[in-house]
Design a protein around this motif. Structure first.
Motif, PDB file in Angstrom:
ATOM      1  N   ALA A  98     -16.826  -3.691   3.806  1.00 46.83           N
ATOM      2  CA  ALA A  98     -17.215  -3.715   5.303  1.00 46.83           C
ATOM      3  C   ALA A  98     -17.226  -5.048   5.745  1.00 46.83           C
ATOM      4  N   GLU A  99     -17.067  -5.397   7.018  1.00 45.32           N
ATOM      5  CA  GLU A  99     -17.009  -6.441   7.611  1.00 45.32           C
ATOM      6  C   GLU A  99     -18.445  -6.669   8.376  1.00 45.32           C
ATOM      7  N   GLN A 100     -18.428  -7.965   8.976  1.00 46.48           N
ATOM      8  CA  GLN A 100     -19.486  -8.320   9.501  1.00 46.48           C
ATOM      9  C   GLN A 100     -19.645  -7.496  10.976  1.00 46.48           C
ATOM     10  N   ALA A 101     -20.736  -7.358  11.685  1.00 45.34           N
ATOM     11  CA  ALA A 101     -21.069  -6.375  12.973  1.00 45.34           C
ATOM     12  C   ALA A 101     -19.741  -7.105  13.861  1.00 45.34           C
ATOM     13  N   TRP A 102     -19.459  -6.237  14.786  1.00 47.97           N
ATOM     14  CA  TRP A 102     -18.546  -6.565  16.077  1.00 47.97           C
ATOM     15  C   TRP A 102     -17.410  -7.367  15.694  1.00 47.97           C
ATOM     16  N   VAL A 103     -16.872  -7.230  14.677  1.00 52.47           N
ATOM     17  CA  VAL A 103     -15.537  -7.940  14.170  1.00 52.47           C
ATOM     18  C   VAL A 103     -14.473  -6.888  14.042  1.00 52.47           C
ATOM     19  N   GLY A 104     -13.366  -7.197  14.708  1.00 52.17           N
ATOM     20  CA  GLY A 104     -12.096  -6.307  14.768  1.00 52.17           C
ATOM     21  C   GLY A 104     -11.724  -5.990  13.149  1.00 52.17           C
ATOM     22  N   VAL A 105     -11.143  -4.645  13.113  1.00 49.69           N
ATOM     23  CA  VAL A 105     -10.611  -4.548  11.885  1.00 49.69           C
ATOM     24  C   VAL A 105      -9.499  -5.298  11.408  1.00 49.69           C
ATOM     25  N   SER A 106      -9.545  -5.746  10.029  1.00 50.28           N
ATOM     26  CA  SER A 106      -8.617  -6.640   9.590  1.00 50.28           C
ATOM     27  C   SER A 106      -7.858  -6.082   8.447  1.00 50.28           C
ATOM     28  N   ARG A 107      -6.789  -6.516   7.904  1.00 53.57           N
ATOM     29  CA  ARG A 107      -6.030  -6.114   6.916  1.00 53.57           C
ATOM     30  C   ARG A 107      -6.314  -7.012   5.708  1.00 53.57           C
ATOM     31  N   SER A 108      -7.051  -8.330   6.023  1.00 54.04           N
ATOM     32  CA  SER A 108      -7.144  -9.397   5.329  1.00 54.04           C
ATOM     33  C   SER A 108      -8.387  -9.087   4.386  1.00 54.04           C
ATOM     34  N   LEU A 109      -8.166  -9.271   2.987  1.00 51.91           N
ATOM     35  CA  LEU A 109      -9.295  -9.162   2.084  1.00 51.91           C
ATOM     36  C   LEU A 109     -10.455 -10.057   2.334  1.00 51.91           C
ATOM     37  N   SER A 110     -10.202 -11.201   2.907  1.00 52.21           N
ATOM     38  CA  SER A 110     -11.291 -12.355   2.824  1.00 52.21           C
ATOM     39  C   SER A 110     -12.117 -11.938   4.383  1.00 52.21           C
ATOM     40  N   ALA A 111     -11.544 -11.088   5.227  1.00 52.03           N
ATOM     41  CA  ALA A 111     -12.330 -10.696   6.267  1.00 52.03           C
ATOM     42  C   ALA A 111     -13.704 -10.105   6.088  1.00 52.03           C
ATOM     43  N   TYR A 112     -13.605  -9.504   4.756  1.00 55.99           N
ATOM     44  CA  TYR A 112     -14.743  -8.312   4.581  1.00 55.99           C
ATOM     45  C   TYR A 112     -15.986  -9.040   3.728  1.00 55.99           C
ATOM     46  N   GLU A 113     -17.101  -8.585   4.086  1.00 53.69           N
ATOM     47  CA  GLU A 113     -18.104  -9.542   3.766  1.00 53.69           C
ATOM     48  C   GLU A 113     -18.714  -8.740   2.587  1.00 53.69           C
ATOM     49  N   TYR A 114     -18.890  -7.324   2.588  1.00 52.81           N
ATOM     50  CA  TYR A 114     -19.578  -6.478   1.873  1.00 52.81           C
ATOM     51  C   TYR A 114     -18.662  -5.350   0.989  1.00 52.81           C
ATOM     52  N   TRP A 115     -18.781  -5.297  -0.208  1.00 54.72           N
ATOM     53  CA  TRP A 115     -17.933  -4.516  -1.323  1.00 54.72           C
ATOM     54  C   TRP A 115     -18.788  -3.652  -2.070  1.00 54.72           C
ATOM     55  N   GLY A 116     -18.159  -2.510  -2.517  1.00 57.79           N
ATOM     56  CA  GLY A 116     -18.648  -1.574  -3.462  1.00 57.79           C
ATOM     57  C   GLY A 116     -18.274  -1.959  -4.691  1.00 57.79           C
ATOM     58  N   GLN A 117     -18.441  -1.062  -5.874  1.00 62.16           N
ATOM     59  CA  GLN A 117     -18.398  -1.398  -7.169  1.00 62.16           C
ATOM     60  C   GLN A 117     -16.687  -0.881  -7.458  1.00 62.16           C
ATOM     61  N   GLY A 118     -16.256  -0.011  -6.792  1.00 64.27           N
ATOM     62  CA  GLY A 118     -15.062   0.626  -7.016  1.00 64.27           C
ATOM     63  C   GLY A 118     -15.279   2.038  -7.464  1.00 64.27           C
ATOM     64  N   THR A 119     -14.080   2.854  -7.495  1.00 66.11           N
ATOM     65  CA  THR A 119     -14.011   4.272  -8.083  1.00 66.11           C
ATOM     66  C   THR A 119     -12.425   4.346  -8.720  1.00 66.11           C
ATOM     67  N   GLN A 120     -12.455   4.716  -9.876  1.00 69.34           N
ATOM     68  CA  GLN A 120     -10.852   4.859 -10.452  1.00 69.34           C
ATOM     69  C   GLN A 120     -10.161   5.937  -9.986  1.00 69.34           C
ATOM     70  N   VAL A 121      -9.026   5.891  -9.459  1.00 72.86           N
ATOM     71  CA  VAL A 121      -8.099   6.884  -8.971  1.00 72.86           C
ATOM     72  C   VAL A 121      -6.965   6.860  -9.952  1.00 72.86           C
ATOM     73  N   THR A 122      -6.679   7.857 -10.958  1.00 72.52           N
ATOM     74  CA  THR A 122      -5.451   8.064 -11.802  1.00 72.52           C
ATOM     75  C   THR A 122      -4.540   9.131 -11.401  1.00 72.52           C
ATOM     76  N   VAL A 123      -3.439   8.988 -11.056  1.00 74.61           N
ATOM     77  CA  VAL A 123      -2.265   9.899 -10.706  1.00 74.61           C
ATOM     78  C   VAL A 123      -1.506  10.117 -12.008  1.00 74.61           C
ATOM     79  N   SER A 124      -1.237  11.376 -12.658  1.00 79.08           N
ATOM     80  CA  SER A 124      -0.322  11.345 -13.771  1.00 79.08           C
ATOM     81  C   SER A 124       0.872  11.843 -13.010  1.00 79.08           C
ATOM     82  N   SER A 125       2.147  11.752 -13.802  1.00 85.73           N
ATOM     83  CA  SER A 125       3.180  12.043 -13.288  1.00 85.73           C
ATOM     84  C   SER A 125       3.420  13.519 -13.984  1.00 85.73           C
TER      85      SER A 125
END
Length: 125
Positions: A98-125
């Protein structure tokens, strides 16, 4: 304490679908752009999809365009990522951000202030 908690990851066969959720707590993110990033083993974290605070603007990485859909429910302080047509190359840990409030959506990782811990997605062939 601000928290972003992802859920919905798992193991799926190629061609299958998953829906990721990211629940925010500790403050409202209704006025913040939010995004999903992913990181595969040995690779850098990369942008997957982003959505503006209103939901009116959405960006996607070329690799997922047409297969993934980002959405949000501001009443529930939650953002979603619907993933269809999954491929083995989609295998990664998926992070909500999540970014800080009232900032336009960005594709840049550095623009984001808050992060979750992550969830694993595994796709088998």
């Amino acid at each position: 304490q601000v928290q972003l908690v992802e859920s919905g990851g798992g193991l799926v066969q190629a061609g299958g679908s998953l829906r990721l959720s990211c629940a925010a707590s500790g403050r409202t993110f209704n006025n913040s752009a939010m995004a999903w990033f992913r990181q595969a083993p040995g690779k850098e974290r990369e942008f997957v999809a982003g959505i503006s605070w209103s939901g009116g603007t959405r960006y996607y990485a070329d690799s997922v365009k047409g297969r993934f859909t980002i959405s949000r429910d501001n009443a529930k302080n939650t953002v979603f990522l619907q993933m269809n047509g999954l491929k083995p190359e989609d295998t990664a840990v998926y992070y909500c951000a999540a970014e800080q409030a009232w900032v336009g959506v960005s594709r840049s990782l550095s623009a984001y202030e808050y992060w979750g811990q992550g969830t694993q997605v595994t796709v088998s062939s």
